[in-house]
Design an enzyme around this catalytic site. Structure first.
Site, PDB file in Angstrom:
ATOM      1  N   THR A  28       1.656  -4.189   4.420  1.00 50.51           N
ATOM      2  CA  THR A  28       1.472  -4.502   5.847  1.00 50.51           C
ATOM      3  C   THR A  28       1.000  -5.939   6.083  1.00 50.51           C
ATOM      4  O   THR A  28       1.237  -6.497   7.148  1.00 50.51           O
ATOM      5  CB  THR A  28       0.446  -3.554   6.495  1.00 50.51           C
ATOM      6  N   ASP A  29       0.313  -6.521   5.076  1.00 54.77           N
ATOM      7  CA  ASP A  29      -0.390  -7.791   5.346  1.00 54.77           C
ATOM      8  C   ASP A  29       0.539  -8.938   5.742  1.00 54.77           C
ATOM      9  O   ASP A  29       0.195  -9.733   6.616  1.00 54.77           O
ATOM     10  CB  ASP A  29      -1.245  -8.188   4.130  1.00 54.77           C
ATOM     11  N   THR A  69       0.821  -1.210   0.000  1.00 51.18           N
ATOM     12  CA  THR A  69       0.000   0.000   0.000  1.00 51.18           C
ATOM     13  C   THR A  69       0.852   1.257   0.000  1.00 51.18           C
ATOM     14  O   THR A  69       0.469   2.275  -0.566  1.00 51.18           O
ATOM     15  CB  THR A  69      -0.917  -0.018   1.244  1.00 51.18           C
ATOM     16  N   SER A 110       1.459  -7.391  -0.784  1.00 48.09           N
ATOM     17  CA  SER A 110       2.148  -8.402   0.039  1.00 48.09           C
ATOM     18  C   SER A 110       1.281  -9.608   0.371  1.00 48.09           C
ATOM     19  O   SER A 110       1.788 -10.625   0.834  1.00 48.09           O
ATOM     20  CB  SER A 110       2.721  -7.785   1.312  1.00 48.09           C
TER      21      SER A 110
END
Ligand code: ASP
Length: 336
Positions: free
Chosen positions: A103-104, A20, A70
């Protein structure tokens, strides 16, 4: 306040992987309907106005290792990251590495690098992952501040080990977990707590820098460049009405069914509470164990760790790792 290193000539490597932080939406008010991984890492850094001031004489070296959301992270990308991180850390004039990441799965990548990068390198230099919860095109993107904070951490005197920086908070790779779907401060270190905060560019350190991982692993995977061959480890979850069906299906493949899927080598069970497992799922996991599959027990709880009890001891303890990190640890162990 930590003193920043300003000797010359020194460099900081910044590796881009997408996420992101590099995402773009048509509407600046749209914080969820964006496409991740659109902006290159060099462009991303160019959009952080205060960065040159923070860097002083330190030169940036950028490299786009991947450009993905990710959620789609692969072993091939992790392997490439490991290679490139090692390459940069080995350069005498490189002070450390910053990685921009979605972030995932950031916590998994951080843990992987913590395990596989040579302890000799990690005890001397930092690897700092950072990210964003708002795309680069947002009205108020959080990526630029996170990048600045990550660079501030990477340039801090004595910084070492693998860390994650988000929303002004510094987490160690072993304990960091994504805990929020939307808010900017999306990460937590559970019982361990954060390592430090970055406040107005200054580091307020609460704990020592993270110790490098056990690195059993490094020797084992050095020669495994073909990431398709990495051992297959799956995660099963306990829940109301859990059964052994998933485990049995995996075991059937193992018994030589028509599937071309790689042989199952390990299972991580994400148990409820103190790693508790429904009796039916438990029985299936015992059968898997008897068939030669290694079973590790973790907990879905965000805090605490699985404490020994008669039942719990039948499976290997995840040592407080989340299920996804326990999976990485088991895969790496199986390569040994
Ligand atoms: N889908 C994004 C990713 O993990 C989410 C984020 O970066 O916040 O790449």
């Amino acid at each position: 306040m930590q003193e920043m290193i300003s000797r010359t000539p020194v460099k900081l490597a910044v590796l881009g992987t997408g996420g992101t932080i590099a995402g773009a939406a048509v509407d600046p008010l749209d914080n969820v309907g964006y496409a991740a991984a659109q902006v290159g890492v060099a462009q991303l850094l160019a959009s952080v106005p205060a960065l040159p001031r923070l860097l002083g004489a330190c030169e940036l070296v950028t490299e786009q290792v991947a450009q993905i959301d990710s959620k789609d992270m692969t072993w091939a990308v992790l392997y490439a990251l490991w290679q490139r991180v090692t390459h940069h850390l080995l350069q005498p004039d490189v002070l450390g590495v910053v990685i921009t990441h979605g972030t995932d799965t950031l916590a998994e990548t951080a843990y992987f690098l913590h395990c596989v990068v040579s302890p000799a390198l990690l005890s001397a230099k930092p690897v700092v992952l950072t990210c964003a919860m708002r795309p680069a095109s947002a009205l108020a993107p959080d990526g630029p501040q996170n990048v600045l904070d990550a660079v501030a951490v990477a340039l801090s005197t004595g910084a070492s080990g693998v860390m994650a920086v988000c929303a002004g908070t510094v987490h160690g790779a072993e304990h960091v977990q994504k805990v929020d779907t939307y808010r900017r401060d999306a990460f937590d270190s559970g019982d361990c707590g954060p390592l430090a905060y970055v406040e107005e560019g200054a580091l307020r350190q609460l704990k020592s820098w993270p110790e490098p991982g056990a690195n059993v692993i490094n020797l084992a995977i050095k020669n495994i460049a073909n990431t398709d061959d990495w051992p297959r480890v799956e995660i099963v979850m306990n829940h109301v009405g859990a059964s052994g069906a998933m485990v049995e299906a995996l075991l059937a493949q193992r018994a030589g069914g028509p599937s071309a899927a790689p042989l199952l080598r390990g299972l991580v069970v994400a148990g409820t509470g103190n790693g508790t497992i429904h009796a039916d799922l438990h029985a299936a996991l015992r059968r898997a164990q008897e068939a030669g599959v290694q079973v590790v027990r973790a907990s879905c709880c965000q805090r605490g760790r699985v404490l020994p009890s008669g039942d719990v001891d039948q499976f290997t303890d995840s040592q407080g790792l989340s299920a996804v990190k326990a999976r990485i640890a088991l895969m790496l162990r199986l390569m040994g």
